[in-house]
Design a protein around this motif. Structure first.
Motif, PDB file in Angstrom:
ATOM      1  N   ALA A 151     -38.823  58.276 -31.961  1.00 30.38           N
ATOM      2  CA  ALA A 151     -40.260  58.479 -31.774  1.00 30.38           C
ATOM      3  C   ALA A 151     -40.544  59.471 -30.651  1.00 30.38           C
ATOM      4  O   ALA A 151     -41.412  60.344 -30.784  1.00 30.38           O
ATOM      5  N   VAL A 152     -39.819  59.348 -29.543  1.00 32.22           N
ATOM      6  CA  VAL A 152     -40.045  60.255 -28.413  1.00 32.22           C
ATOM      7  C   VAL A 152     -39.615  61.668 -28.768  1.00 32.22           C
ATOM      8  O   VAL A 152     -40.341  62.642 -28.514  1.00 32.22           O
ATOM      9  N   HIS A 153     -38.433  61.814 -29.366  1.00 35.34           N
ATOM     10  CA  HIS A 153     -37.988  63.147 -29.775  1.00 35.34           C
ATOM     11  C   HIS A 153     -38.936  63.746 -30.811  1.00 35.34           C
ATOM     12  O   HIS A 153     -39.248  64.946 -30.761  1.00 35.34           O
ATOM     13  N   GLY A 154     -39.413  62.912 -31.746  1.00 35.53           N
ATOM     14  CA  GLY A 154     -40.291  63.405 -32.787  1.00 35.53           C
ATOM     15  C   GLY A 154     -41.651  63.842 -32.281  1.00 35.53           C
ATOM     16  O   GLY A 154     -42.347  64.617 -32.954  1.00 35.53           O
ATOM     17  N   ASN A 155     -42.018  63.351 -31.085  1.00 37.65           N
ATOM     18  CA  ASN A 155     -43.311  63.732 -30.504  1.00 37.65           C
ATOM     19  C   ASN A 155     -43.130  64.647 -29.292  1.00 37.65           C
ATOM     20  O   ASN A 155     -43.984  64.677 -28.402  1.00 37.65           O
ATOM     21  N   HIS A 156     -41.993  65.361 -29.270  1.00 37.97           N
ATOM     22  CA  HIS A 156     -41.729  66.395 -28.272  1.00 37.97           C
ATOM     23  C   HIS A 156     -41.727  65.844 -26.845  1.00 37.97           C
ATOM     24  O   HIS A 156     -42.152  66.514 -25.913  1.00 37.97           O
ATOM     25  N   GLY A 157     -41.239  64.607 -26.692  1.00 37.69           N
ATOM     26  CA  GLY A 157     -41.099  64.023 -25.365  1.00 37.69           C
ATOM     27  C   GLY A 157     -39.674  64.149 -24.862  1.00 37.69           C
ATOM     28  O   GLY A 157     -38.782  64.666 -25.554  1.00 37.69           O
ATOM     29  N   LEU A 158     -39.442  63.675 -23.664  1.00 37.45           N
ATOM     30  CA  LEU A 158     -38.112  63.691 -23.056  1.00 37.45           C
ATOM     31  C   LEU A 158     -37.558  62.277 -23.080  1.00 37.45           C
ATOM     32  O   LEU A 158     -38.200  61.339 -22.571  1.00 37.45           O
ATOM     33  N   PHE A 159     -36.378  62.103 -23.655  1.00 30.47           N
ATOM     34  CA  PHE A 159     -35.744  60.786 -23.725  1.00 30.47           C
ATOM     35  C   PHE A 159     -34.486  60.783 -22.865  1.00 30.47           C
ATOM     36  O   PHE A 159     -33.654  61.680 -22.975  1.00 30.47           O
ATOM     37  N   VAL A 160     -34.358  59.755 -21.992  1.00 31.70           N
ATOM     38  CA  VAL A 160     -33.167  59.579 -21.163  1.00 31.70           C
ATOM     39  C   VAL A 160     -32.514  58.262 -21.575  1.00 31.70           C
ATOM     40  O   VAL A 160     -33.144  57.200 -21.457  1.00 31.70           O
ATOM     41  N   PRO A 161     -31.268  58.287 -22.060  1.00 33.43           N
ATOM     42  CA  PRO A 161     -30.612  57.036 -22.452  1.00 33.43           C
ATOM     43  C   PRO A 161     -30.439  56.104 -21.254  1.00 33.43           C
ATOM     44  O   PRO A 161     -30.042  56.527 -20.169  1.00 33.43           O
ATOM     45  N   MET A 162     -30.754  54.841 -21.462  1.00 32.93           N
ATOM     46  CA  MET A 162     -30.584  53.838 -20.417  1.00 32.93           C
ATOM     47  C   MET A 162     -29.103  53.577 -20.178  1.00 32.93           C
ATOM     48  O   MET A 162     -28.304  53.510 -21.124  1.00 32.93           O
ATOM     49  N   ALA A 163     -28.731  53.460 -18.915  1.00 32.36           N
ATOM     50  CA  ALA A 163     -27.336  53.181 -18.564  1.00 32.36           C
ATOM     51  C   ALA A 163     -27.046  51.704 -18.812  1.00 32.36           C
ATOM     52  O   ALA A 163     -27.521  50.838 -18.077  1.00 32.36           O
ATOM     53  N   THR A 164     -26.299  51.414 -19.859  1.00 28.74           N
ATOM     54  CA  THR A 164     -25.955  50.037 -20.196  1.00 28.74           C
ATOM     55  C   THR A 164     -24.442  49.865 -20.173  1.00 28.74           C
ATOM     56  O   THR A 164     -23.688  50.832 -20.235  1.00 28.74           O
ATOM     57  N   ALA A 165     -24.022  48.602 -20.083  1.00 21.43           N
ATOM     58  CA  ALA A 165     -22.604  48.273 -20.119  1.00 21.43           C
ATOM     59  C   ALA A 165     -22.278  47.654 -21.473  1.00 21.43           C
ATOM     60  O   ALA A 165     -23.144  47.051 -22.109  1.00 21.43           O
ATOM     61  N   PRO A 166     -21.028  47.775 -21.939  1.00 22.32           N
ATOM     62  CA  PRO A 166     -20.674  47.219 -23.261  1.00 22.32           C
ATOM     63  C   PRO A 166     -20.972  45.729 -23.394  1.00 22.32           C
ATOM     64  O   PRO A 166     -21.396  45.273 -24.456  1.00 22.32           O
ATOM     65  N   TYR A 167     -20.776  44.957 -22.315  1.00 19.35           N
ATOM     66  CA  TYR A 167     -20.996  43.513 -22.414  1.00 19.35           C
ATOM     67  C   TYR A 167     -22.473  43.153 -22.530  1.00 19.35           C
ATOM     68  O   TYR A 167     -22.805  42.001 -22.819  1.00 19.35           O
ATOM     69  N   GLU A 168     -23.375  44.109 -22.315  1.00 21.49           N
ATOM     70  CA  GLU A 168     -24.801  43.837 -22.416  1.00 21.49           C
ATOM     71  C   GLU A 168     -25.354  44.068 -23.816  1.00 21.49           C
ATOM     72  O   GLU A 168     -26.519  43.766 -24.088  1.00 21.49           O
ATOM     73  N   GLU A 169     -24.558  44.596 -24.698  1.00 24.71           N
ATOM     74  CA  GLU A 169     -25.056  44.945 -26.026  1.00 24.71           C
ATOM     75  C   GLU A 169     -25.075  43.766 -26.977  1.00 24.71           C
ATOM     76  O   GLU A 169     -25.663  43.834 -28.052  1.00 24.71           O
ATOM     77  N   ALA A 170     -24.439  42.640 -26.596  1.00 21.66           N
ATOM     78  CA  ALA A 170     -24.331  41.505 -27.509  1.00 21.66           C
ATOM     79  C   ALA A 170     -25.627  40.718 -27.617  1.00 21.66           C
ATOM     80  O   ALA A 170     -25.925  40.151 -28.663  1.00 21.66           O
ATOM     81  N   GLU A 171     -26.404  40.639 -26.534  1.00 20.16           N
ATOM     82  CA  GLU A 171     -27.620  39.844 -26.553  1.00 20.16           C
ATOM     83  C   GLU A 171     -28.684  40.523 -25.706  1.00 20.16           C
ATOM     84  O   GLU A 171     -28.378  41.383 -24.866  1.00 20.16           O
ATOM     85  N   PRO A 172     -29.968  40.151 -25.906  1.00 20.63           N
ATOM     86  CA  PRO A 172     -31.054  40.788 -25.151  1.00 20.63           C
ATOM     87  C   PRO A 172     -30.883  40.598 -23.655  1.00 20.63           C
ATOM     88  O   PRO A 172     -30.395  39.566 -23.174  1.00 20.63           O
ATOM     89  N   LEU A 173     -31.285  41.603 -22.889  1.00 20.55           N
ATOM     90  CA  LEU A 173     -31.163  41.563 -21.444  1.00 20.55           C
ATOM     91  C   LEU A 173     -32.373  40.879 -20.826  1.00 20.55           C
ATOM     92  O   LEU A 173     -33.506  41.049 -21.277  1.00 20.55           O
ATOM     93  N   ALA A 174     -32.135  40.090 -19.768  1.00 25.47           N
ATOM     94  CA  ALA A 174     -33.242  39.520 -19.005  1.00 25.47           C
ATOM     95  C   ALA A 174     -33.932  40.649 -18.252  1.00 25.47           C
ATOM     96  O   ALA A 174     -33.273  41.523 -17.677  1.00 25.47           O
ATOM     97  N   ALA A 175     -35.259  40.645 -18.265  1.00 25.90           N
ATOM     98  CA  ALA A 175     -35.994  41.737 -17.621  1.00 25.90           C
ATOM     99  C   ALA A 175     -35.700  41.824 -16.136  1.00 25.90           C
ATOM    100  O   ALA A 175     -35.746  42.897 -15.547  1.00 25.90           O
ATOM    101  N   SER A 176     -35.398  40.684 -15.497  1.00 28.18           N
ATOM    102  CA  SER A 176     -35.122  40.669 -14.060  1.00 28.18           C
ATOM    103  C   SER A 176     -33.630  40.767 -13.749  1.00 28.18           C
ATOM    104  O   SER A 176     -33.243  40.610 -12.587  1.00 28.18           O
ATOM    105  N   ALA A 177     -32.798  40.995 -14.746  1.00 26.76           N
ATOM    106  CA  ALA A 177     -31.370  41.159 -14.492  1.00 26.76           C
ATOM    107  C   ALA A 177     -31.157  42.348 -13.557  1.00 26.76           C
ATOM    108  O   ALA A 177     -31.795  43.387 -13.717  1.00 26.76           O
TER     109      ALA A 177
END
Length: 375
Positions: free
Chosen positions: A150-176
């Motif tokens: 959506a951001v690329h399609g609307n000519h915005g700038l997208f920066v990938p969030m720095a995540t770790a492999p162990y965080e991809e299994a389940e949703p992250l707590a917002a206050s983590a």
């Protein structure tokens, strides 16, 4: 009830840490460096902004977006207002949330989108609405999500969030702990480039170094008696923390601490800035929450009954003891009402470094409290 023996048993802490919260806190410095690299790869240093935006609008779900907006607003100051767009909806689920631009938003404004999810249809719609209004859009979110397209399609700038492999299994707590730095760091680089605040690469590297230093001081292998985060967690057990802050940067750190306590450990708390906190919380300290306000039934069963909840003041300061300060008055008020007080003050350094230290220690404390209380 807090299991204090668990605090000094690293193996038990690791077993109890099913959400990898301690690992996220320990890797905060590395997360800052990775996020800074992602910002470079996305082309943030190469931007040539046409002046400063009139206003910064920030949208995203949960406590993470709220804290990012709070921190950016504090660092940018009154001349560069940062407004968080609060979501609406019938539930906090990604598919139910919606965001709306204010009527005055237009081509001279900057929209920042921060989310550890990236699947929210409401944020996709917001990016499209911002493009139609002429707003510049910058998003930080996990890669390969609907928001990316959506951001690329609307000519915005997208920066990938720095995540770790162990965080991809389940949703992250917002206050983590790792989430905040992964979302905040690219935006610091962006707003430094636009002149809204000062966060050059060397300052960001010092933040990462300070976070590494705190991880060494507050790690699970460090005993409670010499570990400020474990000590604070033990002190806050079965209490109502009154988080009093002094100094510009300590304010968002205190509000971040209150949010982390609520989300990670289920601990209620109240936060206020000095000197107003002295008047705002005076009645609390004089009432049933004071340490000397124990029920007068001397013979009640103190083993079977849940202990009474009493206040404990947590004083967060981002400046040295010298100069104009309300800290002595805060200590006097707490002690007058037999209320214990915990104090945190960072080591000398730049504004970003001292802010990072306060956030890092309190993040570790919130995690230890959550693990030791079985939350």
């Amino acid at each position: 009830m807090l299991d204090e023996s668990l605090l000094d048993t690293p193996e038990a802490l690791a077993e109890a840490d099913r959400r990898a919260l301690l690992r996220g806190a320990a890797e905060a410095g590395a997360r800052v460096r990775t996020a800074a690299r992602h910002a470079i790869e996305a082309g943030v240093p190469d931007l040539k902004p046409d002046g400063r935006p009139r206003a910064i609008l920030l949208a995203g779900p949960g406590a993470a977006a709220n804290c990012v907006a709070d921190l950016l607003g504090t660092l940018a100051g009154a001349t560069s207002p940062v407004t968080r767009l609060a979501p609406t909806g019938v539930a906090p689920a990604a598919g139910a949330l919606r965001w709306e631009l204010p009527g005055w938003a237009g081509s001279v404004d900057l929209l920042l989108i921060t989310t550890p999810d990236g699947t929210e249809p409401g944020l996709t719609l917001l990016a499209e609405q911002a493009y139609r209004r002429g707003c510049t859009v910058v998003a930080v979110a996990p890669a390969r999500t609907p928001l990316t397209e959506a951001v690329h399609g609307n000519h915005g700038l997208f920066v990938p969030m720095a995540t770790a492999p162990y965080e991809e299994a389940e949703p992250l707590a917002a206050s983590a702990p790792g989430v905040l730095w992964a979302l905040l760091t690219p935006l610091l680089a962006l707003l430094d480039r636009t002149g809204m605040l000062t966060a050059p690469p060397d300052a960001v590297e010092k933040v990462a170094d300070r976070l590494d230093h705190i991880a060494e001081r507050c790690g699970p292998a460090i005993a409670t008696y010499s570990n400020p985060a474990k000590t604070l967690a033990a002190e806050l057990a079965d209490s109502l923390p009154l988080i009093w802050t002094e100094g510009v940067s300590a304010g968002p750190a205190g509000r971040r601490f209150a949010a982390a306590l609520a989300e990670l450990s289920g601990q209620p708390s109240l936060v206020a800035e000095l000197p107003e906190a002295l008047a705002a919380h005076h009645a609390l300290l004089a009432g049933r929450l004071a340490a000397n306000a124990d029920p007068d039934d001397f013979f009640r069963d103190r083993v079977e009954e849940t202990p009474a909840l009493h206040a404990r003041v947590v004083l967060l300061r981002d400046r040295p003891s010298g100069g104009l300060t309300a800290a002595p008055a805060a200590r006097d008020l707490a002690l007058t009402h037999d209320t214990p007080i915990s104090e945190l003050e960072p080591e000398p350094g730049g504004e970003l470094e001292t802010l990072a230290e306060l956030i890092a220690i309190t993040d570790f404390a919130a995690v230890y409290l959550a693990l030791a209380s079985g939350a």
